[in-house]
Design an enzyme around this catalytic site. Structure first.
Site, short mmCIF file in Angstrom:
data_model
loop_
_atom_site.label_atom_id
_atom_site.label_comp_id
_atom_site.label_asym_id
_atom_site.label_seq_id
_atom_site.Cartn_x
_atom_site.Cartn_y
_atom_site.Cartn_z
N HIS A 124 0.66 -1.18 -0.16
CA HIS A 124 0.06 0.35 -0.07
C HIS A 124 0.75 1.48 -0.02
O HIS A 124 0.51 2.37 0.43
CB HIS A 124 -0.92 0.02 1.20
N THR A 193 -3.32 -8.75 10.52
CA THR A 193 -4.22 -8.10 9.38
C THR A 193 -5.74 -8.78 9.82
O THR A 193 -5.79 -9.76 9.84
CB THR A 193 -3.70 -8.28 8.05
N GLU A 220 -7.24 -11.62 17.63
CA GLU A 220 -8.66 -12.06 17.41
C GLU A 220 -8.78 -13.06 16.10
O GLU A 220 -8.10 -12.83 15.18
CB GLU A 220 -9.51 -10.68 16.97
P1 OAD Z 1 -6.92 -3.93 10.35
O1 OAD Z 1 -6.99 -2.48 11.16
O2 OAD Z 1 -8.00 -4.09 9.26
O3 OAD Z 1 -6.68 -4.88 11.05
C1 OAD Z 1 -5.58 -5.07 12.30
C2 OAD Z 1 -5.66 -6.56 12.58
O4 OAD Z 1 -4.65 -6.57 13.70
C3 OAD Z 1 -6.89 -6.87 13.56
O5 OAD Z 1 -7.06 -8.17 12.87
C4 OAD Z 1 -6.61 -7.04 14.82
O6 OAD Z 1 -7.28 -8.18 15.68
C5 OAD Z 1 -5.00 -7.38 14.80
N1 OAD Z 1 -4.41 -6.84 15.96
C6 OAD Z 1 -4.59 -5.74 16.93
N2 OAD Z 1 -3.69 -5.86 17.79
C7 OAD Z 1 -2.61 -6.68 17.42
C8 OAD Z 1 -1.33 -7.26 17.99
N3 OAD Z 1 -0.77 -6.53 19.06
N4 OAD Z 1 -0.69 -8.01 17.30
C9 OAD Z 1 -1.26 -8.74 16.18
N5 OAD Z 1 -2.39 -8.46 15.82
C10 OAD Z 1 -3.00 -7.38 16.22
O7 OAD Z 1 -5.73 -3.54 9.44
P2 OAD Z 1 -5.17 -4.13 7.99
O8 OAD Z 1 -5.61 -5.55 8.03
O9 OAD Z 1 -3.71 -3.88 7.89
O10 OAD Z 1 -5.55 0.30 3.39
O11 OAD Z 1 -5.97 -3.19 7.10
C11 OAD Z 1 -5.69 -3.32 5.80
C12 OAD Z 1 -5.86 -2.24 5.13
O12 OAD Z 1 -7.16 -1.46 5.37
C13 OAD Z 1 -4.72 -1.07 5.39
O13 OAD Z 1 -3.42 -1.30 4.78
C14 OAD Z 1 -5.55 0.19 5.23
C15 OAD Z 1 -6.77 0.02 5.57
O14 OAD Z 1 -7.95 0.92 5.11
C16 OAD Z 1 -5.49 1.38 2.95
O15 OAD Z 1 -5.68 2.59 3.68
C17 OAD Z 1 -5.52 1.29 1.52
#
Ligand code: OAD
Length: 254
Positions: A124, A193, A220
């Site tokens: 991204h 993710t 989660e």
């Molecule tokens: P999300 O915010 O959708 O998901 C974050 C994930 O991290 C969730 O599944 C949480 O349960 C997990 N999480 C939280 N704390 C954690 C920890 N300490 N260790 C491991 N996991 C943890 O983020 P992404 O999946 O990265 O795109 O989101 C994908 C895309 O959506 C991003 O790149 C961005 C966003 O909109 C754009 O802006 C184009």
């Protein structure tokens, strides 16, 4: 019967110790322990601001000053304070051990590179560089005055961080390389993710179809946990990664 946490950790460590072409797919969760909030869920950025209003390319084109003030400046402030955590350094150690080849990250924070990882695909884009909306010239942040936003390029058009916004395509070369790596890997570590944003979320499906072992680290359950992940490790990236890396190192030495 449900496996215990330590049995799952052992299964993950064994798969990693045997791997030669491992790939990691990371998301915002891996940087949570570095103080960067995720996008979704409790405390997530999209709880505070509407992504369609501030993170869509149409919003940037129509109202750049507001997107800069609300989204880009907020992210800049958070990233300035962040440093790699045990999740990032754990992936670097797996690279050093010859387990991991490449990290495909959806994050724009540069923390994998700061942890030492050598081959990082920024799926991204990156927040570290600015790009002109008109002539595509790239700038370092230090070269640019933020006295008024949006900052302007020498050509007169405005600048934006070199990240992918909603409504924009993924760089085709990065997408194709990521898909090839997913198809060819023996282990895919999916860390932090929610696996809700395409096309990144499809990479573990490609890996699974081609026979890779999918290890998921997340506190989660996600879209992948029940049908795609072979080894779901429930927990925070830093804590789980430390235990996993320590066990892989033991197995590799044995
Ligand atoms: P999300 O915010 O959708 O998901 C974050 C994930 O991290 C969730 O599944 C949480 O349960 C997990 N999480 C939280 N704390 C954690 C920890 N300490 N260790 C491991 N996991 C943890 O983020 P992404 O999946 O990265 O795109 O989101 C994908 C895309 O959506 C991003 O790149 C961005 C966003 O909109 C754009 O802006 C184009």
């Amino acid at each position: 019967m449900k496996k215990s946490v330590s049995a799952l950790l052992e299964q993950a460590a064994t798969a990693c110790a045997q791997a030669r072409k491992g790939v990691a797919l990371t998301g915002a969760g891996i940087s949570v322990e570095s103080g960067i909030p995720p996008f979704r869920g409790k405390g997530g950025l999209w709880e505070k601001i509407d992504p369609m209003k501030y993170a869509h390319i149409d919003a940037l084109e129509n109202n750049p000053a507001e997107v800069w003030q609300v989204l880009f400046m907020g992210i800049t402030e958070v990233l300035q304070r962040a440093a790699p955590n045990a999740g990032h350094t754990g992936l670097f150690r797996l690279e050093q051990m010859g387990v991991l080849q490449t990290i495909i990250t959806q994050n724009v924070d540069g923390l994998h590179q700061r942890a030492g990882s050598g081959d990082v695909i920024e799926f991204h884009g990156t927040h570290a560089v600015l790009r002109c909306m008109g002539c595509h010239r790239r700038y370092d942040w230090q070269e640019v005055s933020l006295a008024t936003v949006p900052p302007l390029c020498a050509c007169g058009a405005f600048l934006r961080p070199d990240v992918v916004m909603f409504g924009e395509p993924i760089d085709i070369k990065l997408l194709q390389r990521s898909q090839r790596l997913a198809a060819g890997c023996d282990v895919m570590l999916v860390v932090g993710t929610s696996a809700t944003v395409q096309p990144a979320a499809y990479l573990p499906v490609i890996a699974k179809r081609n026979g890779a072992c999918i290890i998921e680290i997340n506190p989660e359950p996600t879209e992948l946990t029940h049908h795609i992940s072979d080894v779901p490790l429930l927990g925070a990236a830093g804590t789980v990664m430390e235990r996993l890396v320590a066990r892989v190192a033991q197995l590799r030495q044995a």
